[in-house]
Scaffold this motif. Structure first.
Motif, mmCIF file in Angstrom:
data_model
loop_
_atom_site.group_PDB
_atom_site.id
_atom_site.type_symbol
_atom_site.label_atom_id
_atom_site.label_comp_id
_atom_site.label_asym_id
_atom_site.label_seq_id
_atom_site.Cartn_x
_atom_site.Cartn_y
_atom_site.Cartn_z
ATOM 1 N N UNK A 1 9.598 20.699 0.953
ATOM 2 C CA UNK A 1 10.701 20.306 1.621
ATOM 3 C C UNK A 1 11.221 19.069 1.054
ATOM 4 N N UNK A 2 10.728 18.631 -0.145
ATOM 5 C CA UNK A 2 11.451 17.681 -0.932
ATOM 6 C C UNK A 2 11.054 16.147 -0.622
ATOM 7 N N UNK A 3 9.812 16.326 -0.024
ATOM 8 C CA UNK A 3 9.398 14.979 0.235
ATOM 9 C C UNK A 3 8.824 14.265 -0.964
ATOM 10 N N UNK A 4 9.046 13.118 -1.301
ATOM 11 C CA UNK A 4 8.265 12.399 -2.520
ATOM 12 C C UNK A 4 6.823 12.335 -2.405
ATOM 13 N N UNK A 5 5.993 13.148 -2.459
ATOM 14 C CA UNK A 5 4.433 13.165 -2.109
ATOM 15 C C UNK A 5 3.693 12.115 -2.914
ATOM 16 N N UNK A 6 4.058 12.259 -4.408
ATOM 17 C CA UNK A 6 3.384 11.313 -5.218
ATOM 18 C C UNK A 6 3.681 9.986 -4.964
ATOM 19 N N UNK A 7 5.212 9.720 -4.909
ATOM 20 C CA UNK A 7 5.692 8.461 -4.956
ATOM 21 C C UNK A 7 5.066 7.626 -3.480
ATOM 22 N N UNK A 8 4.803 8.386 -2.161
ATOM 23 C CA UNK A 8 4.518 8.060 -1.081
ATOM 24 C C UNK A 8 2.917 7.594 -1.392
ATOM 25 N N UNK A 9 2.167 8.533 -2.080
ATOM 26 C CA UNK A 9 0.908 8.223 -2.304
ATOM 27 C C UNK A 9 0.419 7.066 -2.869
ATOM 28 N N UNK A 10 1.522 6.659 -3.898
ATOM 29 C CA UNK A 10 1.108 5.376 -4.745
ATOM 30 C C UNK A 10 1.787 4.237 -3.861
ATOM 31 N N UNK A 11 2.858 4.488 -3.240
ATOM 32 C CA UNK A 11 3.149 3.326 -2.350
ATOM 33 C C UNK A 11 2.042 2.842 -1.334
ATOM 34 N N UNK A 12 1.472 4.150 -0.772
ATOM 35 C CA UNK A 12 0.522 3.595 0.198
ATOM 36 C C UNK A 12 -0.656 3.029 -0.321
ATOM 37 N N UNK A 13 -0.942 3.647 -1.616
ATOM 38 C CA UNK A 13 -2.268 3.152 -1.994
ATOM 39 C C UNK A 13 -2.096 1.566 -2.484
ATOM 40 N N UNK A 14 -0.945 1.020 -2.853
ATOM 41 C CA UNK A 14 -0.725 -0.285 -3.170
ATOM 42 C C UNK A 14 -0.768 -0.986 -1.670
ATOM 43 N N UNK A 15 -0.047 -0.591 -0.587
ATOM 44 C CA UNK A 15 -0.269 -1.223 0.620
ATOM 45 C C UNK A 15 -1.650 -1.273 1.051
ATOM 46 N N UNK A 16 -2.568 -0.241 0.479
ATOM 47 C CA UNK A 16 -4.084 -0.011 1.074
ATOM 48 C C UNK A 16 -4.680 -1.333 0.556
ATOM 49 N N UNK A 17 -4.408 -1.624 -0.975
ATOM 50 C CA UNK A 17 -5.076 -2.260 -2.045
ATOM 51 C C UNK A 17 -4.750 -3.893 -1.362
ATOM 52 N N UNK A 18 -3.337 -3.982 -0.915
ATOM 53 C CA UNK A 18 -3.335 -5.570 -0.307
ATOM 54 C C UNK A 18 -3.772 -5.565 1.084
ATOM 55 N N UNK A 19 -4.093 -4.747 1.708
ATOM 56 C CA UNK A 19 -4.791 -4.669 2.913
ATOM 57 C C UNK A 19 -6.478 -5.252 2.804
ATOM 58 N N UNK A 20 -6.927 -4.381 1.825
ATOM 59 C CA UNK A 20 -8.254 -4.701 1.474
ATOM 60 C C UNK A 20 -8.423 -6.180 0.807
ATOM 61 N N UNK A 21 -7.628 -6.407 0.079
ATOM 62 C CA UNK A 21 -7.603 -7.893 -0.359
ATOM 63 C C UNK A 21 -7.571 -8.947 0.872
#
Length: 296
Positions: A178-198
């Motif tokens: 459907x054109x959703x930027x899945x890879x970019x979303x995955x990277x963005x979420x992982x960064x947010x997850x990393x901040x949350x862990x810290x």
């Protein structure tokens, strides 16, 4: 140590009111982290990233230990380590079949680095122990403000990508078509997850951060399938475990992490029992009989 002394170490509410006044900022910090953990945890479970959280926490621990060794800010060191691990995992993308094996490599590497840095550190032993198991400290007003601001930024960013991230989490193949930027979303979420862990490490420690980012959401998913209710219950469970753990730890001589993780575990057990009981019943509340019972 006899049973009486053991219980006195775990629960001792002498001068509790006086101590409660001193940790008001810590309680607010716990509430903020509970809110953040409850929100992030729902996507951690949807995207099957429980193992990744553990891997990120190990490198976050290594970064915090290195910052402690060189006299830098522990939170910044923890943030650097967790974001680095999150970016590495995010760049692998959803198609990486060996993601779990790479996480398994990162975990002992980060833990080994953290132990090395703590071994070289010659300061207070309490600082070393606190990185692993958390500690209840007097959180200053400035620290609380920084924590709250960082959590708000993470939550706003999560809300901004909520709908496409949900789509990509449920069915990444269809989302890609459907054109959703899945890879970019995955990277963005992982960064947010990393901040949350810290951010979570300063409350429950590097080794027990799962109690905030996984267990509450896992418990919520045991009792309901409604997406909105899962998020709501996850937040409630995470805040209950965090704030309740701080309040209980204030009356004992143990680190905060055993209280937080025990409350979180008990919530999960209760939800699992409730979910199991509901699974045996139909929509009309009647108990669903097994095939052997029906045949008899």
């Amino acid at each position: 140590m006899d049973l009486g002394n053991l219980l006195h170490s775990i629960f001792n509410f002498e001068n509790y009111g006086e101590l409660l006044v001193l940790v008001q900022n810590s309680i607010w910090a716990g509430a903020v982290l509970g809110l953040l953990g409850g929100l992030m945890g729902t996507f951690v479970m949807k995207r099957d990233l429980a193992f990744a959280v553990h891997g990120i926490s190990e490198l976050s621990f290594a970064g915090a230990a290195f910052a402690l060794l060189i006299g830098a800010d522990i939170i910044l060191g923890s943030l650097a380590g967790s974001v680095l691990a999150a970016v590495v995992l995010g760049l692998m993308g959803v198609r990486a079949r060996d993601k779990n094996s790479i996480i398994g490599v990162i975990m002992p590497f980060g833990l080994g680095l953290g132990i090395l840095f703590l071994s070289l550190y010659e300061g207070r032993a309490a600082n070393k122990f606190g990185l692993l198991t958390g500690q209840i400290v007097s959180v200053g007003t400035v620290q609380l403000q920084v924590l709250a601001a960082a959590a708000v930024v993470v939550m706003l960013a999560l809300v901004a990508i909520w709908r496409p991230l949900t789509f990509a989490s449920v069915d990444p193949d269809v989302a890609t078509a459907r054109g959703v930027p899945v890879r970019a979303l995955s990277l963005a979420f992982m960064v947010l997850l990393g901040i949350s862990v810290a951010l979570s490490i300063q409350i429950v420690g590097a080794l027990l951060v799962l109690a905030l980012l996984i267990t509450p959401a896992a418990a919520a998913m045991r009792v309901t399938s409604s997406p909105r209710l899962v998020v709501t219950l996850s937040i409630v469970f995470a805040m209950t475990a965090t704030v309740g753990g701080i309040l209980l730890a204030l009356g004992g001589r143990l680190p905060i992490s055993p209280y937080v993780t025990t409350l979180s575990f008990l919530i999960y057990v209760a939800c699992r029992v409730i979910g199991g009981a509901r699974a045996k019943r139909g929509l009309n509340g009647r108990v669903v009989r097994s095939s052997s019972t029906a045949a008899a």
